[in-house]
Design a protein around this motif. Structure first.
Motif, mmCIF file in Angstrom:
data_model
loop_
_atom_site.group_PDB
_atom_site.id
_atom_site.type_symbol
_atom_site.label_atom_id
_atom_site.label_comp_id
_atom_site.label_asym_id
_atom_site.label_seq_id
_atom_site.Cartn_x
_atom_site.Cartn_y
_atom_site.Cartn_z
ATOM 1 N N GLU A 114 79.877 58.336 27.207
ATOM 2 C CA GLU A 114 79.575 59.554 27.968
ATOM 3 C C GLU A 114 78.563 60.441 27.240
ATOM 4 O O GLU A 114 78.832 61.578 26.863
ATOM 5 C CB GLU A 114 80.858 60.363 28.221
ATOM 6 C CG GLU A 114 81.932 59.592 28.966
ATOM 7 C CD GLU A 114 81.582 59.343 30.413
ATOM 8 O OE1 GLU A 114 80.658 59.980 30.932
ATOM 9 O OE2 GLU A 114 82.221 58.485 31.018
ATOM 10 N N ARG A 115 77.350 59.912 27.020
ATOM 11 C CA ARG A 115 76.355 60.659 26.258
ATOM 12 C C ARG A 115 76.055 62.026 26.859
ATOM 13 O O ARG A 115 75.731 62.969 26.163
ATOM 14 C CB ARG A 115 75.047 59.853 26.187
ATOM 15 C CG ARG A 115 75.159 58.587 25.364
ATOM 16 C CD ARG A 115 73.824 57.879 25.335
ATOM 17 N NE ARG A 115 73.266 57.741 26.666
ATOM 18 C CZ ARG A 115 73.597 56.776 27.514
ATOM 19 N NH1 ARG A 115 74.495 55.882 27.177
ATOM 20 N NH2 ARG A 115 73.040 56.709 28.718
ATOM 21 N N VAL A 144 76.799 54.397 18.690
ATOM 22 C CA VAL A 144 76.361 54.940 19.974
ATOM 23 C C VAL A 144 76.300 53.796 20.974
ATOM 24 O O VAL A 144 75.624 52.790 20.741
ATOM 25 C CB VAL A 144 74.993 55.637 19.847
ATOM 26 C CG1 VAL A 144 74.422 55.945 21.223
ATOM 27 C CG2 VAL A 144 75.127 56.917 19.041
ATOM 28 N N ASP A 145 77.025 53.960 22.062
ATOM 29 C CA ASP A 145 77.125 52.920 23.078
ATOM 30 C C ASP A 145 75.985 53.040 24.091
ATOM 31 O O ASP A 145 75.381 54.112 24.253
ATOM 32 C CB ASP A 145 78.474 53.059 23.794
ATOM 33 C CG ASP A 145 78.861 51.813 24.553
ATOM 34 O OD1 ASP A 145 78.225 50.763 24.347
ATOM 35 O OD2 ASP A 145 79.802 51.882 25.363
ATOM 36 N N ASP A 146 75.689 51.938 24.772
ATOM 37 C CA ASP A 146 74.747 51.914 25.911
ATOM 38 C C ASP A 146 73.327 52.307 25.530
ATOM 39 O O ASP A 146 72.593 52.863 26.355
ATOM 40 C CB ASP A 146 75.233 52.831 27.046
ATOM 41 C CG ASP A 146 76.597 52.434 27.556
ATOM 42 O OD1 ASP A 146 76.924 51.242 27.480
ATOM 43 O OD2 ASP A 146 77.339 53.313 28.014
ATOM 44 N N ILE A 190 74.141 50.836 16.490
ATOM 45 C CA ILE A 190 73.546 51.035 17.808
ATOM 46 C C ILE A 190 73.982 49.875 18.689
ATOM 47 O O ILE A 190 73.672 48.717 18.391
ATOM 48 C CB ILE A 190 72.007 51.075 17.734
ATOM 49 C CG1 ILE A 190 71.523 52.243 16.869
ATOM 50 C CG2 ILE A 190 71.409 51.168 19.134
ATOM 51 C CD1 ILE A 190 70.023 52.228 16.610
ATOM 52 N N LYS A 191 74.715 50.172 19.750
ATOM 53 C CA LYS A 191 75.156 49.127 20.670
ATOM 54 C C LYS A 191 74.217 49.102 21.879
ATOM 55 O O LYS A 191 74.144 50.062 22.644
ATOM 56 C CB LYS A 191 76.604 49.359 21.106
ATOM 57 C CG LYS A 191 77.592 49.349 19.940
ATOM 58 C CD LYS A 191 79.036 49.205 20.406
ATOM 59 C CE LYS A 191 79.335 47.773 20.802
ATOM 60 N NZ LYS A 191 80.765 47.586 21.141
ATOM 61 N N LEU A 192 73.494 48.014 22.017
ATOM 62 C CA LEU A 192 72.522 47.886 23.092
ATOM 63 C C LEU A 192 73.220 47.646 24.423
ATOM 64 O O LEU A 192 74.088 46.768 24.536
ATOM 65 C CB LEU A 192 71.568 46.729 22.796
ATOM 66 C CG LEU A 192 70.773 46.842 21.491
ATOM 67 C CD1 LEU A 192 69.928 45.583 21.282
ATOM 68 C CD2 LEU A 192 69.891 48.078 21.497
#
Length: 302
Positions: A162-163, A188-190, A209-211
């Protein structure tokens, strides 16, 4: 005459007004039903928990697991996404997040012992940023829980979802610094799914960093996706951040990411979510490609 005309107009408008009120009542009843289901899930521990392995793409070694909590299927929540969207915008968000964190970590420890898993692998726990910055959140709760479970904070990665919930990046970075001082790490997701995700990387400086899977899907034949991947990978290398590609499902995607130098990966091709934190592995076709030197070849169909 005017009175009669006004009365006629009001009578004519009654059906529309009744439909409007009926819609509002229906929506409010639906919200109450969802809230009742959310409370029932928390009060009775009805979330199912599973674990998806994260692998080092160079060696195939399992380096960690993401904890995934899924609600039971119900008319109120046809999908997991709808469930979490609703939970994130209710006054119960803080309580729900605390509940999720406790069951995520306690079930991980319990089921890792059953699976005889590694005592050094990482555990990724999804966290809504609004909770970390909530003034009602008491400092030290997470550390106390880990002490109770016998789990070192250095093994726990808070995966931010939920950035759009992050409004003040400067203040939020201070909050994250507090957790880092305690030993926790941040993912950090997405990443790669929009402008805000790139802004988040710059301000929050995550360790991982999760792509986003939308960037990974079909990347082997899309030049634009490849260029964005390269930008993120170069930034990660300069900032000493590890990159994790999510949603790897095909041989072509996996082989491209290995050749591109992506650190870690996650997806059905490497291991499906399971009720215990089991080891993932490269599929047979990936091991054969490595023997043939297939990782060295990176190209686009375009």
């Amino acid at each position: 005459m005017n009175r009669a005309g006004n009365l006629s107009r009001r009578i004519a408008a009654l059906p529309q007004y009744i439909r409007h009120m009926s819609g509002r009542v229906r929506d409010e009843m639906q919200e109450l039903g969802r809230l009742s289901m959310l409370l029932d899930i928390m009060n009775n521990g009805r979330l199912d928990t599973c674990f998806q392995p994260i692998l080092e793409l160079r060696s195939g070694r399992t380096v960690g697991h993401e904890v995934l909590n899924r609600p039971p299927r119900s008319p109120q929540f046809p999908s997991t996404e709808e469930f979490y969207d609703f939970a994130g915008r209710t006054p119960q968000m803080l309580r729900f997040e605390q509940y999720c964190r406790r069951i995520s970590l306690s079930r991980y420890v319990e089921r890792t012992a059953e699976a005889e898993g590694s005592s050094t692998s990482l555990v990724f726990v999804n966290v809504h940023p609004g909770v970390l910055n909530d003034p009602r959140h008491r400092s030290g709760e997470s550390l106390a829980l880990l002490k109770e479970l016998g789990l070192a904070p250095e093994r726990v990665v808070f995966e931010l979802t939920e950035r759009q919930a992050v409004q003040d990046y400067v203040q939020f970075e201070k909050v994250l610094s507090h957790y880092r001082e305690q030993g926790f790490r941040i993912a950090v997701d997405d990443a790669g799914s929009g402008y805000n995700s790139l802004k988040t990387l710059v301000y929050l400086k995550p360790e991982f960093i999760k792509l986003d899977k939308s960037l990974i899907r079909g990347i082997h034949h899309c030049v634009e996706q490849q260029e964005l991947l390269e930008l993120i990978r170069e930034y990660a290398e300069r900032s000493r951040t590890s990159v994790i590609a999510e949603g790897i499902e095909t041989a072509a995607e996996l082989l491209f990411l290995q050749a591109a130098g992506v650190d870690w990966g996650q997806g059905y091709a490497l291991g499906r979510p399971a009720d215990r934190p089991v080891e993932g592995e490269f599929p047979a076709w990936a091991r054969q490609a490595a023997v043939r030197g297939g990782y060295k070849h990176v190209s686009s169909d375009r």
